[in-house]
Design an enzyme around this catalytic site. Structure first.
Site, PDB file in Angstrom:
ATOM      1  N   HIS A   1     -24.626 -16.479  16.417  1.00  0.00           N
ATOM      2  CA  HIS A   1     -25.851 -15.781  16.815  1.00  0.00           C
ATOM      3  C   HIS A   1     -26.103 -14.519  16.000  1.00  0.00           C
ATOM      4  O   HIS A   1     -25.186 -13.838  15.562  1.00  0.00           O
ATOM      5  CB  HIS A   1     -25.783 -15.413  18.309  1.00  0.00           C
ATOM      6  CG  HIS A   1     -24.676 -14.456  18.619  1.00  0.00           C
ATOM      7  ND1 HIS A   1     -24.825 -13.087  18.528  1.00  0.00           N
ATOM      8  CD2 HIS A   1     -23.398 -14.675  18.995  1.00  0.00           C
ATOM      9  CE1 HIS A   1     -23.692 -12.493  18.843  1.00  0.00           C
ATOM     10  NE2 HIS A   1     -22.794 -13.442  19.129  1.00  0.00           N
TER      11      HIS A   1
ATOM     12  N   HIS B   1     -24.691 -18.926  -0.266  1.00  0.00           N
ATOM     13  CA  HIS B   1     -24.072 -20.237  -0.059  1.00  0.00           C
ATOM     14  C   HIS B   1     -22.939 -20.076   0.943  1.00  0.00           C
ATOM     15  O   HIS B   1     -21.973 -19.361   0.679  1.00  0.00           O
ATOM     16  CB  HIS B   1     -23.543 -20.776  -1.383  1.00  0.00           C
ATOM     17  CG  HIS B   1     -22.949 -22.147  -1.305  1.00  0.00           C
ATOM     18  ND1 HIS B   1     -22.693 -22.878  -2.431  1.00  0.00           N
ATOM     19  CD2 HIS B   1     -22.569 -22.926  -0.270  1.00  0.00           C
ATOM     20  CE1 HIS B   1     -22.163 -24.052  -2.084  1.00  0.00           C
ATOM     21  NE2 HIS B   1     -22.081 -24.092  -0.766  1.00  0.00           N
TER      22      HIS B   1
END
Length: 194
Positions: free
Chosen positions: A123, A132
């Site tokens: 979250h 990446h």
């Protein structure tokens, strides 16, 4: 309506994106690649010949992804149907979300990022453009990953950590402190390599 997709890059990463296109019910037209012997439609510059299609970037290198993202294209955001993504998540154009990824509430993913297979973005994360997140990486809650940073396979980032732009976090590393200086970091806990 199904989308028609051409992928820049015919290597392994591009072929995984091709699988996502197909799994999403969209149509793969083919690949553009400057350096491949694989059956391709042409070179990168040939993208201007194609109309009524979307494009995805199947290249791991963030500098090349950033360069290609400046082409005047309609970008395809590839999200594998097996991924679990909270409805409150925002994902930028051209980003690729691989199979079995979890992205939890209120996270923001930038443009042309790679969120690789089986990674977890908890979250309230912010993943900036061209980053990446590699296979199996785990990011705790409220983590910030800077632009063009590469988080290596199986790495873990503790909650409330910020990593600046243009870093590489080595395979299997554990980040427990903010990283404010560009470089390569490796180990448990991750330390800057000389």
């Amino acid at each position: 309506m199904n989308k028609r997709v051409i992928i820049f890059g015919a290597g392994g990463h591009g072929r995984v994106i091709a699988d996502i296109v197909r799994a999403s019910g969209d149509e793969l037209i083919g690949f553009l690649d400057d350096n491949s012997n694989f059956d391709v439609l042409g070179k990168f510059e040939d993208y201007v010949k194609f109309h009524d299609v979307c494009f995805a970037i199947g290249i791991g290198n963030s500098s090349i992804r950033e360069y290609v993202s400046n082409y005047d294209c309609n970008w395809y955001t590839a999200i594998h149907p097996s991924s679990i993504i909270s409805p409150s998540v925002r994902i930028g154009e051209g980003t690729v979300v691989m199979p079995n990824v979890v992205i939890n509430a209120n996270s923001v993913i930038g443009r042309h990022c790679i969120i690789n297979t089986s990674s977890v973005v908890e979250h309230d994360n912010v993943i900036e453009d061209y980053a990446h997140i590699s296979v199996g990486a785990k990011l705790g809650g409220t983590v910030k990953i800077g632009r063009s940073t590469w988080v290596g396979i199986g790495s873990m980032i503790r909650n409330n950590i910020s990593i600046c732009r243009n870093c590489i976090i080595g395979v299997g590393s554990v980040v427990v402190r903010d990283i404010t200086e560009c470089g390569v970091y490796y180990g448990i806990p991750a330390r800057k390599m000389k």
